[in-house]
Each structure stands twice: as C-alpha cells, then as structure tokens.
Design an enzyme around this catalytic site. Structure first.
Site, PDB file in Angstrom:
ATOM      1  N   GLY A 208       7.521  16.867   7.700  1.00 25.29           N
ATOM      2  CA  GLY A 208       8.146  16.372   6.460  1.00 25.29           C
ATOM      3  C   GLY A 208       8.814  15.196   6.522  1.00 25.29           C
ATOM      4  O   GLY A 208       8.445  14.288   7.652  1.00 25.29           O
ATOM      5  N   ASN A 209       9.982  14.662   5.855  1.00 23.79           N
ATOM      6  CA  ASN A 209      10.724  13.420   5.985  1.00 23.79           C
ATOM      7  C   ASN A 209      12.166  13.774   5.505  1.00 23.79           C
ATOM      8  O   ASN A 209      12.458  15.037   5.054  1.00 23.79           O
ATOM      9  CB  ASN A 209      10.133  12.523   5.267  1.00 23.79           C
ATOM     10  CG  ASN A 209       9.956  12.855   3.765  1.00 23.79           C
ATOM     11  OD1 ASN A 209      10.952  12.818   2.726  1.00 23.79           O
ATOM     12  ND2 ASN A 209       8.672  12.907   3.158  1.00 23.79           N
ATOM     13  N   TYR A 210      13.234  12.857   5.655  1.00 20.46           N
ATOM     14  CA  TYR A 210      14.400  13.114   5.382  1.00 20.46           C
ATOM     15  C   TYR A 210      14.802  13.144   3.760  1.00 20.46           C
ATOM     16  O   TYR A 210      16.061  13.388   3.548  1.00 20.46           O
ATOM     17  CB  TYR A 210      15.193  12.003   5.909  1.00 20.46           C
ATOM     18  CG  TYR A 210      15.230  12.340   7.585  1.00 20.46           C
ATOM     19  CD1 TYR A 210      15.704  13.438   8.235  1.00 20.46           C
ATOM     20  CD2 TYR A 210      15.035  11.312   8.436  1.00 20.46           C
ATOM     21  CE1 TYR A 210      15.586  13.518   9.654  1.00 20.46           C
ATOM     22  CE2 TYR A 210      14.807  11.234   9.779  1.00 20.46           C
ATOM     23  CZ  TYR A 210      15.181  12.621  10.399  1.00 20.46           C
ATOM     24  OH  TYR A 210      14.989  12.718  11.620  1.00 20.46           O
TER      25      TYR A 210
END
Ligand code: CTP
Length: 403
Positions: A208-210
């Site tokens: 995923g990412n932030y």
C-alpha cells in the site's frame, strides 16, 4: 446571504412541523421573504394562523383560496421563488415528488418550481431505511434536488440517527451557503479518485502507500457543494473518513485494477475527472491463497504493472471533457509533472512536492502548483479544503472556456 431572497417553505404532516416555525423565524431574521405552502396533513400538526403570523403572508394550502375563491397559482409561486425548501418532508411527500403525484398544492408547486429545491426528510428510521424511500430520495437527487439531513449523506453506510429532520439552524445554514457559493458546477458530472490502493500479497498482507484520501474527499465535497454530481471512487481509507454531501456517490474499491474498472466504465458519462488517488504502479504477480510462511532467508515477490488509469482515461477523453491529474514528486518536480501532463493527456496537473513542509500525505494542508501546457501557477500553503477550491476554480474556468 439570504437578504431579499424569496423562499417557498413547504410543510408536510410530520411531528417535526413545529420546527418550521423556527426555520421561518431564522429565515426572516436573515432578511428572507417566506411563503408557506402546507399539505392538508401538515395542518393537523401546525395551524396556518401561527404560520401566517410569522411570515406576514397568507398560508397557501388549497388550489382555491377559501376566503374569496381566487385561484392560487402554483406557476406564479414557482417563478417568484429563489428557492423552495420542504421541511419537514415526509416519506409520502418525497414519494409523490419523485413520482409526480400532484394531488395537493405543495406537489403542484414543486412540479412548477424553477428555483433550486431543498428537501429535509423527517420520518422514523424504518420508513427512512425502506428501499422505497431510499429509491425516491435517489430519484430526487437525480432531479437535481438537494437533500438536507443530519450527519453524513444518505448514501453513507450507517443509518444511525437517520430520518430525523436536520436542526433548523443547520437547514438555514445550508441555504445560506448555497446562496453564498453559487452553483458553478450545477448539472456537471465529475469522477474523482482518492486514497491509496492495496495490492494483495496473501490473505493478510498487501502493498500500500501512505495516502490518506483527504485531498480527494475535499475535492469531492467542493465539487458537490457547487452542484456537481460526484462519482467518488475511493481506495481503502480510514473508516472515520465520511462524505457529507448527498451528491457524492461513493464507490469503495481496494486494488488498482478494481479502481481502473470503475473509472473506465464511468468516464464516458462524465464531464470531467480528477485523479487524486495514489495508485500502485505494480501488483504482485501471484496472490497466495494462504498466508505465506517464513522460509529461507530471502523472500522475493514478483510484481507486474497495473493499468494506468490516468493514461487510459487520457486516451478515452472526448472533446469537451476534462482530465485533471496529480503528481507527488520528490525531485525534478516540474519536469516530471510536465512529462505526466503530456503522457496522460491531462488538461492540467496538480503538483505537490514532498520537499514542501505541510504538503503531501497525511497532512491537513497542501501546497500546490497548477501546471498546464502553457502556464504554471504556484499557490501558498493552505488547508486541503481551500486547495480544493483553487483546483475546482481552475476546472470550472476550463469548462467555461469550452462552452
Ligand atoms: N495514476 C493513475 N493510475 C496509475 C498510476 C497513476 O491514474 N496506475 C494517476 C494518479 O492518480 C495521478 C497521476 O496518474 O493523477 C500521476 O501519478 P504518479 O504515480 O505520480 O504517476 P506515474 O505515471 O506512476 O509516475 P511515476 O513514474 O512517478 O510513478
């Protein structure tokens, strides 16, 4: 904002009808003129004498005036009004509005109304949650009516507290903000992507990412508050992130491929798209059916490219449609953004740099530069809600140029 505004207030047969007096008082205090139109059932809950004393106008409820038999022209009222507010609106009235059942003065007035219509539903939760009521509310939205309710929009997943009429001061505040803003996107359809994507590795892990989705939520609210219908495709964000405006139709997805599928299906029906999501460029080649166990020293996950949503919509883009992209960069910001603008056929790209304090992921603020093929405009650090206004102003300016 309401000074001199002419408001038709429709009152229907709900126990919340007594709150109409508070609505009238506040509207009049703010300088509005109010004409009450009441249904026969509404009169069982509140007397026309009370209402006319507050509005200083006779209350309209019958097709013919009881006193002298003159005809009450719903067409004239429809032309006179700057807005119609139906508060409280019962399930029955909402059903009649959705289906054009003009058996009382309020519905004929509604059908002749030239001004924007606001509806504040009031009923018990079971009636509210019934598919029939939900369908009718959807229909009203599709007519461009505004639904005013407490908390999140009625398309939200939770029904808690639903059906109760919004408090009078909030109803009046929504009318005020409507007149303050002007509906510069009324009748427009916008696709907005937001949040991260999750690419599954196994049943318990993902890449995923932030991205928090905050910028996308702010854009969705801004477009909806200007009258646009928003198809809001949302990656996995915190459960506390909720949309407010009922004109936002939220579609939750998890992976880039799911987001891609929704976007390519929706974009042909849209006037524009704003692609704010932080889409994973790669996804694991294979998703393990079972949790991967620790074995050996190294672990290699092979990744394959995801579809590029922006580039695909860029190819699909037709004359008169707009496409807006984002670029979050850490280096060579402008030239990278310029490259993406061309490659993905964006009308403009919103650049934010991770080098700017307060910009980018998980913050409530952002600092952007809007880049087109010919121009570059830098904005100071602002709240994401205010940044959304700048971006939408730019989009509206483009739409106006294209007319
Ligand atoms: N985007 C998209 N689909 C993808 C990747 C990106 O729609 N699979 C969109 C983003 O929503 C954003 C824009 O494209 O509006 C730029 O995203 P970014 O990840 O910066 O672009 P990439 O082409 O992936 O470039 P980079 O090489 O920097 O990763």
């Amino acid at each position: 904002m309401l000074q001199g505004k002419k408001i038709v207030l429709g009152i229907t047969g709900s126990i919340a009808a007594y709150k109409s007096c508070l609505i009238i008082r506040q509207l009049i205090k703010k300088g509005a003129e109010v004409q009450v139109v009441i249904t026969p059932a509404g009169k069982e809950f509140i007397t026309p004498i009370t209402l006319s004393a507050l509005t200083h106008k006779p209350v309209i409820s019958e097709f013919f005036s009881q006193r002298d038999g003159t005809w009450n022209s719903h067409v004239d009222i429809g032309l006179w009004a700057d807005a119609m507010l139906i508060a409280p609106a019962t399930a029955s009235t909402i059903g009649k509005m959705a289906n054009g059942i003009a058996d009382n003065m309020l519905i004929t007035t509604y059908l002749s109304m030239k001004a924007p219509v606001f509806v504040a539903p009031a009923m018990d939760l079971d009636m509210y949650a019934h598919p029939s009521t939900q369908k009718n509310l959807q229909t009203l939205l599709s007519y461009g009516n505004h639904i005013i309710e407490p908390g999140t929009g009625f398309l939200a997943s939770t029904l808690e507290g639903k059906g109760r009429m919004e408090e009078p001061e909030n109803i009046v505040a929504q009318l005020e903000s409507f007149f303050a803003k002007g509906e510069t996107m009324r009748g427009k359809k916008v696709l907005i992507t937001a949040g991260p994507t999750y690419e599954k590795i196994d049943p318990v892990r993902f890449i995923g990412n932030y991205s928090s989705g905050k910028m996308g939520f702010a854009l969705a609210e801004e477009c909806a508050s200007r009258g646009a219908e928003v198809e809001f495709v949302c990656g996995p964000v915190s459960s506390s992130m909720k949309t407010q405006n009922p004109r936002i139709h939220r579609i939750d997805v998890e992976s880039a491929k799911q987001m891609y599928a929704v976007c390519v299906e929706k974009y042909p029906q849209m006037d524009s798209a704003i692609l704010c999501a932080a889409v994973a460029d790669f996804t694991p080649d294979n998703v393990a059916d079972q949790k991967i166990k620790r074995t050996g020293d190294d672990m290699i996950i092979r990744l394959t490219p995801n579809p590029d949503i922006a580039a695909s919509l860029g190819k699909m883009k037709k004359e008169g449609q707009q496409l807006v992209g984002f670029a979050l960069e850490t280096n060579d910001e402008e030239s990278n953004a310029q490259g993406k603008l061309k490659r993905k056929n964006f009308d403009f790209i919103v650049l934010n740099s991770l080098n700017d304090k307060g910009a980018g992921f998980r913050t409530d603020t952002n600092k952007i530069t809007i880049i087109t093929a010919e121009s570059k405009e830098e904005f100071p650090l602002k709240s994401k809600a205010d940044v959304a206004k700048d971006i939408v102003n730019k989009l509206v300016a483009l739409q106006t140029c294209n007319k």
